[in-house]
Scaffold this active site. Structure first.
Site, PDB file in Angstrom:
ATOM      1  N   ASP A 199       0.818  -1.217   0.000  1.00  0.00           N
ATOM      2  CA  ASP A 199       0.000   0.000   0.000  1.00  0.00           C
ATOM      3  C   ASP A 199       0.853   1.269   0.000  1.00  0.00           C
ATOM      4  O   ASP A 199       0.413   2.317  -0.464  1.00  0.00           O
ATOM      5  CB  ASP A 199      -0.901   0.023   1.246  1.00  0.00           C
ATOM      6  N   ASP A 223      -0.009   5.792   1.089  1.00  0.00           N
ATOM      7  CA  ASP A 223      -1.386   5.443   1.475  1.00  0.00           C
ATOM      8  C   ASP A 223      -1.680   5.957   2.885  1.00  0.00           C
ATOM      9  O   ASP A 223      -1.956   7.137   3.058  1.00  0.00           O
ATOM     10  CB  ASP A 223      -1.597   3.936   1.346  1.00  0.00           C
ATOM     11  N   ASP A 227      -1.909   2.241   9.409  1.00  0.00           N
ATOM     12  CA  ASP A 227      -3.128   1.487   9.133  1.00  0.00           C
ATOM     13  C   ASP A 227      -3.091   0.181   9.918  1.00  0.00           C
ATOM     14  O   ASP A 227      -2.078  -0.516   9.915  1.00  0.00           O
ATOM     15  CB  ASP A 227      -3.255   1.171   7.633  1.00  0.00           C
ATOM     16  N   ARG A 279      -9.440  10.712   7.873  1.00  0.00           N
ATOM     17  CA  ARG A 279      -9.142   9.492   8.646  1.00  0.00           C
ATOM     18  C   ARG A 279      -8.272   9.797   9.872  1.00  0.00           C
ATOM     19  O   ARG A 279      -7.141   9.312   9.973  1.00  0.00           O
ATOM     20  CB  ARG A 279      -8.438   8.436   7.782  1.00  0.00           C
TER      21      ARG A 279
END
Ligand SMILES: *[C@@H]1O[C@H](CO)[C@@H](O)[C@H](O)[C@H]1NC(C)=O
Length: 282
Positions: A199, A223, A227, A279
């Site tokens: 990613d 990205d 995460d 996010r």
């Protein structure tokens, strides 16, 4: 300097419990976090080294911290509190910032340290910028401790914590991370495997547990900055400084992935800085 503090505690209680690392009573963990913050605040004051931040106060008040580096492992709060990293292992010193070989890493490089099977507490001999050729596939029971040096992991693929446990990452600058992949990458002394295109996250936690990311600066990756997906849990993300980035932090990537209903993450004392878009977290 007064830093804006954003405190967010997430405890997702699931009807089914498949993961052994799942805490059955998340409210107790949240209460414990609040209690340690209260205690730290009580110990603030004139001529005291206390800052009110229970994580920092746990080790920064120790003038000999550099000789007691592994004590840091006992300073976490929240759901990632039990991540011990390389606390019970040897100190490994990164001396070589160049020569990244994803399949046959050389002694002295960061990659050689993180793939070992034994617990290791990894530190850095001097300031350095490490541009990795492929994702840094971490093995369990490792600490990456950047204290005392200005360490950058930047300009190439960055850190992957996949199906491993007990990882601490502290005091490292992680930025300008790129995608890697379509290449072989070693993840232990006895195994390497083919990686598809990654990613391009700063720190990718995939099926990882007991992970603590503290005092890192993260910026401008392909990205996510951090995460956590595919059944990752028992994570604390604290005291990080995040800037210049679109998709900052993703906790679970799909509503239909049943494992992620167990995800338990503490996000505390982070500075969500300039140039962030979305996010924070999602
Ligand atoms: C922490 O302090 C606040 C404010 O004094 C208080 O309301 C709260 O109950 C305390 N929490 C814990 C867990 O001690």
């Amino acid at each position: 300097m007064a830093m804006p503090i954003f405190l967010l505690l997430l405890g997702f209680l699931a009807p089914i419990s498949t993961l052994s690392s799942m805490v059955q009573d998340p409210k107790l963990v949240v209460q414990h976090v609040h209690r340690s913050i209260n205690e730290s605040r009580r110990n603030m004051g004139f001529l005291s080294c206390g800052t009110g931040n229970p994580i920092d106060d746990c080790w920064r008040c120790d003038k000999g911290w550099e000789k007691n580096r592994q004590r840091l492992a006992d300073c976490a709060i929240g759901f990632g509190k039990h991540a011990i990293g390389g606390r019970d292992g040897k100190i490994y010193v990164v001396t070589d910032s160049k020569n990244d070989d994803p399949v046959n890493p050389k002694p002295g490089t960061l990659r050689y340290g993180v793939i070992q099977n034994e617990p290791l507490w990894i530190i850095f001999a001097h300031d350095m910028t490490i541009k990795l050729k492929e994702e840094l596939m971490m093995n369990s029971f490792k600490t990456i401790d950047g204290r005392g040096a200005d360490v950058h992991i930047a300009g190439g693929p960055c850190i992957t914590i996949q199906y491993v446990t007990n990882i601490i990452i502290h005091g490292v600058n992680i930025h300008d991370c790129k995608q890697g992949g379509n290449a072989d990458v070693r993840d232990s002394p006895d195994h390497y495997g083919w990686r598809t295109i990654s990613d391009g996250d700063g720190i990718s936690i995939f099926g990882g547990s007991h992970v603590w990311v503290d005092h890192c600066s993260l910026a401008n990756c392909h990205d996510g900055l951090i995460d956590a997906i595919h059944g990752s849990t028992a994570i604390t993300i604290s005291n990080n400084y995040m800037t210049r980035h679109d998709k900052v932090m993703l906790l679970g990537h799909s509503d239909s992935l049943i494992q992620d209903k167990n995800m338990q993450v503490t996000i505390a004392f982070n500075h969500f800085g300039e140039g962030l878009v979305q996010r924070m977290p999602r």
